[in-house]
Scaffold this motif. Structure first.
Motif, PDB file in Angstrom:
ATOM      1  N   ARG A  19       0.853  -1.181   0.000  1.00  0.00           N
ATOM      2  CA  ARG A  19       0.000   0.000   0.000  1.00  0.00           C
ATOM      3  C   ARG A  19       0.888   1.229   0.000  1.00  0.00           C
ATOM      4  O   ARG A  19       1.667   1.436   0.937  1.00  0.00           O
ATOM      5  N   LEU A  20       0.756   2.015  -1.045  1.00  0.00           N
ATOM      6  CA  LEU A  20       1.478   3.275  -1.132  1.00  0.00           C
ATOM      7  C   LEU A  20       0.581   4.396  -0.613  1.00  0.00           C
ATOM      8  O   LEU A  20      -0.621   4.399  -0.866  1.00  0.00           O
ATOM      9  N   SER A  21       1.182   5.336   0.068  1.00  0.00           N
ATOM     10  CA  SER A  21       0.441   6.494   0.570  1.00  0.00           C
ATOM     11  C   SER A  21       1.142   7.776   0.151  1.00  0.00           C
ATOM     12  O   SER A  21       2.357   7.798  -0.033  1.00  0.00           O
ATOM     13  N   CYS A  22       0.349   8.817   0.005  1.00  0.00           N
ATOM     14  CA  CYS A  22       0.874  10.131  -0.361  1.00  0.00           C
ATOM     15  C   CYS A  22       0.210  11.166   0.530  1.00  0.00           C
ATOM     16  O   CYS A  22      -1.019  11.283   0.538  1.00  0.00           O
ATOM     17  N   ALA A  23       1.025  11.885   1.275  1.00  0.00           N
ATOM     18  CA  ALA A  23       0.523  12.948   2.146  1.00  0.00           C
ATOM     19  C   ALA A  23       0.743  14.285   1.469  1.00  0.00           C
ATOM     20  O   ALA A  23       1.876  14.595   1.053  1.00  0.00           O
ATOM     21  N   ALA A  24      -0.326  15.048   1.341  1.00  0.00           N
ATOM     22  CA  ALA A  24      -0.276  16.314   0.617  1.00  0.00           C
ATOM     23  C   ALA A  24      -0.405  17.493   1.566  1.00  0.00           C
ATOM     24  O   ALA A  24      -1.109  17.417   2.587  1.00  0.00           O
ATOM     25  N   SER A  25       0.254  18.584   1.214  1.00  0.00           N
ATOM     26  CA  SER A  25       0.127  19.810   1.977  1.00  0.00           C
ATOM     27  C   SER A  25       0.487  20.995   1.099  1.00  0.00           C
ATOM     28  O   SER A  25       1.127  20.840   0.061  1.00  0.00           O
TER      29      SER A  25
END
Length: 116
Positions: A19-25
């Protein structure tokens, strides 16, 4: 400033999952279409999966269709890619992408290696 930070890559055996995750800001996440791309050595970057702003519309490359699920959480500003039945051909650097009209942002990428 805009940041897209991917995580979850690594070495996986064929047939495995990750599972890949991407945190955006740094931008209004809920207004951006989100996608995962990948680039294998010697190949062009290709679209893997995309999800609409409200998460209801998804699209997948034929090569991962049925093995992948993209999802987003607009409350947490994250987008994820769940992949199963991984193959050596899935080996690549995976990039998170955010797009809204002429705004187009990329993460730094996370390496996924599928090998025994």
């Amino acid at each position: 400033q805009v940041q897209l930070v991917e995580s979850g890559g690594g070495l996986v055996q064929p047939g495995g999952s990750l599972r890949l995750s991407c945190a955006a800001s740094g931008f209004t996440f809920s207004t951006y279409a989100m996608s995962w791309y990948r680039q294998a050595p010697g190949k062009e970057r290709e679209l893997v999966a995309s999800v609409s702003t409200n998460g209801k519309i998804t699209n997948y490359a034929d090569s991962v269709k049925g093995r992948s699920t993209i999802s987003r959480d607009n409350a947490q500003n994250t987008v994820s890619l769940q992949m199963i039945s991984l193959k050596p051909d899935d080996t690549a650097v995976y990039y998170c992408n955010a797009r809204y009209f002429f705004s187009n942002y990329w993460g730094q990428g996370t390496q996924v290696t599928v090998s025994s």
